[in-house]
Design a protein around this motif. Structure first.
Motif, short mmCIF file in Angstrom:
data_model
loop_
_atom_site.label_atom_id
_atom_site.label_comp_id
_atom_site.label_asym_id
_atom_site.label_seq_id
_atom_site.Cartn_x
_atom_site.Cartn_y
_atom_site.Cartn_z
N LEU A 143 0.81 -1.22 0.00
CA LEU A 143 0.00 0.00 0.00
C LEU A 143 0.84 1.27 0.00
CD1 LEU A 143 -2.73 -1.04 2.61
CD2 LEU A 143 -2.79 -1.27 0.12
N HIS A 144 2.13 1.17 0.28
CA HIS A 144 2.97 2.36 0.37
C HIS A 144 3.63 2.65 -0.97
CE1 HIS A 144 6.15 5.09 1.76
NE2 HIS A 144 5.45 5.24 2.87
N GLU A 145 3.77 3.95 -1.25
CA GLU A 145 4.37 4.39 -2.51
C GLU A 145 5.73 3.76 -2.76
OE1 GLU A 145 4.50 7.43 -5.82
OE2 GLU A 145 3.06 6.16 -4.82
N ALA A 146 6.53 3.61 -1.69
CA ALA A 146 7.89 3.09 -1.86
C ALA A 146 7.92 1.61 -2.22
CB ALA A 146 8.68 3.33 -0.58
N ASP A 147 6.79 0.93 -2.12
CA ASP A 147 6.78 -0.52 -2.31
C ASP A 147 5.98 -1.02 -3.50
OD1 ASP A 147 8.42 -1.04 -0.04
OD2 ASP A 147 6.68 -0.68 1.25
N VAL A 148 5.31 -0.12 -4.23
CA VAL A 148 4.47 -0.61 -5.33
C VAL A 148 5.30 -1.24 -6.44
CG1 VAL A 148 2.52 0.94 -4.87
CG2 VAL A 148 4.36 1.71 -6.38
N VAL A 149 6.49 -0.68 -6.70
CA VAL A 149 7.35 -1.27 -7.73
C VAL A 149 7.92 -2.60 -7.24
CG1 VAL A 149 9.50 -0.98 -9.02
CG2 VAL A 149 7.91 0.93 -8.84
N ARG A 150 8.30 -2.67 -5.97
CA ARG A 150 8.85 -3.92 -5.44
C ARG A 150 7.79 -5.02 -5.48
NH1 ARG A 150 11.17 -2.42 0.34
NH2 ARG A 150 12.99 -3.71 -0.09
N ALA A 151 6.57 -4.68 -5.09
CA ALA A 151 5.49 -5.68 -5.13
C ALA A 151 5.24 -6.13 -6.56
CB ALA A 151 4.22 -5.09 -4.53
N ALA A 152 5.27 -5.18 -7.50
CA ALA A 152 5.06 -5.53 -8.91
C ALA A 152 6.17 -6.46 -9.40
CB ALA A 152 5.01 -4.27 -9.76
N GLY A 153 7.40 -6.18 -8.96
CA GLY A 153 8.51 -7.05 -9.34
C GLY A 153 8.37 -8.45 -8.78
N GLU A 199 5.73 -10.26 -10.84
CA GLU A 199 6.25 -10.61 -12.16
C GLU A 199 7.19 -11.82 -12.07
OE1 GLU A 199 8.23 -8.31 -15.99
OE2 GLU A 199 7.83 -7.22 -14.13
N ARG A 200 8.06 -11.80 -11.09
CA ARG A 200 9.03 -12.89 -10.95
C ARG A 200 8.33 -14.20 -10.61
NH1 ARG A 200 14.85 -12.61 -7.88
NH2 ARG A 200 15.36 -14.82 -8.02
N LEU A 201 7.24 -14.11 -9.83
CA LEU A 201 6.51 -15.31 -9.40
C LEU A 201 5.38 -15.68 -10.36
CD1 LEU A 201 6.31 -14.40 -5.61
CD2 LEU A 201 7.79 -16.14 -6.64
N GLY A 202 5.13 -14.83 -11.38
CA GLY A 202 4.08 -15.10 -12.35
C GLY A 202 2.68 -14.97 -11.77
N LEU A 203 2.47 -14.00 -10.86
CA LEU A 203 1.20 -13.87 -10.15
C LEU A 203 0.29 -12.84 -10.80
CD1 LEU A 203 2.54 -13.86 -6.47
CD2 LEU A 203 1.84 -15.82 -7.88
N ASP A 204 -1.00 -12.90 -10.45
CA ASP A 204 -1.97 -11.91 -10.90
C ASP A 204 -1.64 -10.54 -10.31
OD1 ASP A 204 -3.38 -13.79 -12.33
OD2 ASP A 204 -4.84 -14.16 -10.73
N GLY A 205 -2.11 -9.51 -10.98
CA GLY A 205 -1.92 -8.15 -10.50
C GLY A 205 -0.91 -7.40 -11.35
N ALA A 206 -0.64 -6.15 -10.96
CA ALA A 206 0.24 -5.29 -11.74
C ALA A 206 1.68 -5.77 -11.69
CB ALA A 206 0.14 -3.86 -11.20
N TRP A 207 2.36 -5.71 -12.84
CA TRP A 207 3.78 -6.02 -12.94
C TRP A 207 4.55 -4.71 -13.10
CZ3 TRP A 207 4.42 -10.98 -16.47
CH2 TRP A 207 3.80 -12.07 -15.82
N SER A 208 5.86 -4.82 -13.22
CA SER A 208 6.74 -3.65 -13.17
C SER A 208 6.38 -2.59 -14.21
CB SER A 208 8.20 -4.08 -13.36
OG SER A 208 8.58 -4.99 -12.35
N ALA A 209 6.19 -3.00 -15.45
CA ALA A 209 5.90 -2.03 -16.51
C ALA A 209 4.57 -1.33 -16.30
CB ALA A 209 5.92 -2.73 -17.87
N ASP A 210 3.66 -1.95 -15.57
CA ASP A 210 2.34 -1.36 -15.34
C ASP A 210 2.39 -0.21 -14.33
OD1 ASP A 210 1.09 -3.42 -16.96
OD2 ASP A 210 1.42 -4.76 -15.27
N VAL A 211 3.27 -0.32 -13.34
CA VAL A 211 3.32 0.71 -12.29
C VAL A 211 4.41 1.74 -12.53
CG1 VAL A 211 2.35 -0.89 -10.59
CG2 VAL A 211 4.83 -0.64 -10.76
N LEU A 212 5.37 1.45 -13.40
CA LEU A 212 6.49 2.37 -13.62
C LEU A 212 6.03 3.77 -14.02
CD1 LEU A 212 9.56 2.63 -13.59
CD2 LEU A 212 9.57 1.96 -16.00
N PRO A 213 5.03 3.94 -14.91
CA PRO A 213 4.61 5.31 -15.25
C PRO A 213 4.08 6.11 -14.06
CG PRO A 213 3.77 3.73 -16.86
CD PRO A 213 4.32 2.93 -15.73
#
Length: 422
Positions: free
Chosen positions: A83-93, A96-110
């Protein structure tokens, strides 16, 4: 099956177990010690009822992600929540690495890279401040010569106004250059022309890729003044019939569309957009985040719509249905708020806390929070979210809401005493 939560907040306002009602399986939480201690909470010694709880002294260390991957393998993680701004990219990563549902890195980078964000917004016809990715001292001086003062220096992926500077003259520029550009060329900071006017923010919830609820507010203070502002900081919603309201909502739709191309995996999320309303009536995008706003914006939104943004995002990222949106957001018009609301904040300042106000008994006070206690020695505010007190208020109109906020803020200030630390 498990949910892995990256938690960079105090625990009190985030009752994940309650929010995850209806979900079976393990809940694994990785938490930041400093954010727990910052608000005066005791660091938990047990697991708080979670399957696994681990506290980290440095939540930005690479070991946090290493540990997250190990725990994800151990507990069979199927969903990642952050939920924190500093962690949305880490969570997306992680997803992506685990192949899970939800936003991946390219989706949150903008939503995290302010330079990319502004580039995409401009392509969509949205006005932003003139800016550069300031790589060298010469580029900074050249930009200053073309734009004049004031200028705004900020981190490209910053948040909570940490590291933000407003450069008012050549001396301030020279000091900034000397501190920030003595090494090799940089790619992590922006220099922007200062945009005059009042800062507005638009907060909302997206369900199934469509905005399900949103509303604008207006800061009555300067966000970057957190370290030098001892008085109440008022933030209040805009009336339904304010001509600025539909303009801000429409602009936000435009920005979201620009930052989420067809095929984006970012489908269910909160957002917090900040937009300048200039003296000549223009709307200029400052930035937008794909998470809920800080301070007590979530509680303000709850007062407006009965929706707690952090709860809804937690449920969405954990793969649970959202109350009221089980079949998606629908195609109807956006809901109107049931009242006006707002928040009044005071910032920490260094010294010994002698006294703090009691909880107000006014029926229109929707919530009141203290982040220190008498007898405690506190440090100055470290960012725009490092509060001493916070309150959320409701009222039928914006004018009455602002009056109540200012009245309450004056009371809080009068009943707060902090003296020089001994």
């Amino acid at each position: 099956m498990s949910v892995l939560i990256l938690h960079r907040n105090p625990f009190g306002p985030f009752p994940y177990r309650e929010w995850l009602t209806g979900r079976t399986g393990d809940v694994v939480v990785l938490a930041a010690r400093d954010k727990i201690e910052l608000t005066g909470e005791e660091v938990p010694e047990g697991d708080l009822g979670y399957t696994h709880l681990e506290i980290f002294d440095d939540f930005d260390d690479a070991s946090v992600m290493t540990r997250a991957l190990a725990l994800a393998e151990k507990f069979g993680t199927t969903h990642v929540v952050a939920l924190h701004e500093a962690d949305v990219v880490r969570a997306a990563g992680l997803r992506e690495r685990l192949g899970l549902d939800g936003a991946w890195s390219a989706d949150v980078l903008p939503f995290r890279d302010k330079a990319l964000m502004k580039e995409l917004a401009v392509r969509a016809g949205v006005e932003v401040a003139p800016h550069i990715v300031a790589a060298t001292a010469d580029e900074v001086r050249d930009f200053a010569g073309r734009q004049g003062f004031p200028l705004v220096f900020k981190e490209r992926a910053g948040f909570n106004s940490v590291g933000l500077r407003v450069l008012g003259d050549e001396d301030a520029l020279a000091h900034c250059v000397g501190e920030e550009f003595s090494g090799p060329p940089r790619e992590d900071v922006l220099l922007e022309a200062f945009v005059p006017g009042r800062m507005c923010h638009i907060d909302g919830l997206v369900v199934g890729g469509r905005v399900a609820a949103a509303w604008p507010s207006q800061y009555q203070y300067d966000l970057s003044s957190f370290a030098a502002d001892p008085g109440p900081r008022v933030d209040v919603t805009l009336d339904i019939d304010d001509p600025l309201t539909p303009r801000l909502l429409d602009l936000t739709d435009q920005v979201l569309a620009a930052l989420k191309p067809q095929g984006s995996r970012l489908r269910d999320h909160a957002f917090h957009a900040e937009v300048f309303h200039t003296p000549d009536g223009r709307l200029v995008l400052c930035e937008i985040a794909c998470r809920s706003g800080g301070a007590k914006i979530r509680e303000v939104f709850l007062t407006l719509f009965g929706i707690h943004l952090a709860e809804y995002v937690t449920r969405a990222e954990a793969g649970l249905p959202l109350p009221g949106y089980e079949d998606g957001a629908g195609d109807g018009p956006l809901p109107r708020p049931r009242c006006m609301s707002g928040q009044v904040l005071t910032m920490k300042r260094p010294g010994l806390v002698r006294s703090l106000p009691a909880v107000p008994e006014d029926p229109w006070v929707e919530g009141f929070w203290l982040f220190a206690e008498p007898g405690q020695v506190i440090a100055p505010a470290s960012g725009s979210a490092d509060f001493l007190t916070a309150a959320v208020v409701s009222a039928p109109t914006r004018a009455e809401c602002e009056r109540r906020l200012r009245e309450l803020g004056a009371r809080v200030q009068a009943r707060t005493e902090i003296v020089g630390a001994l």
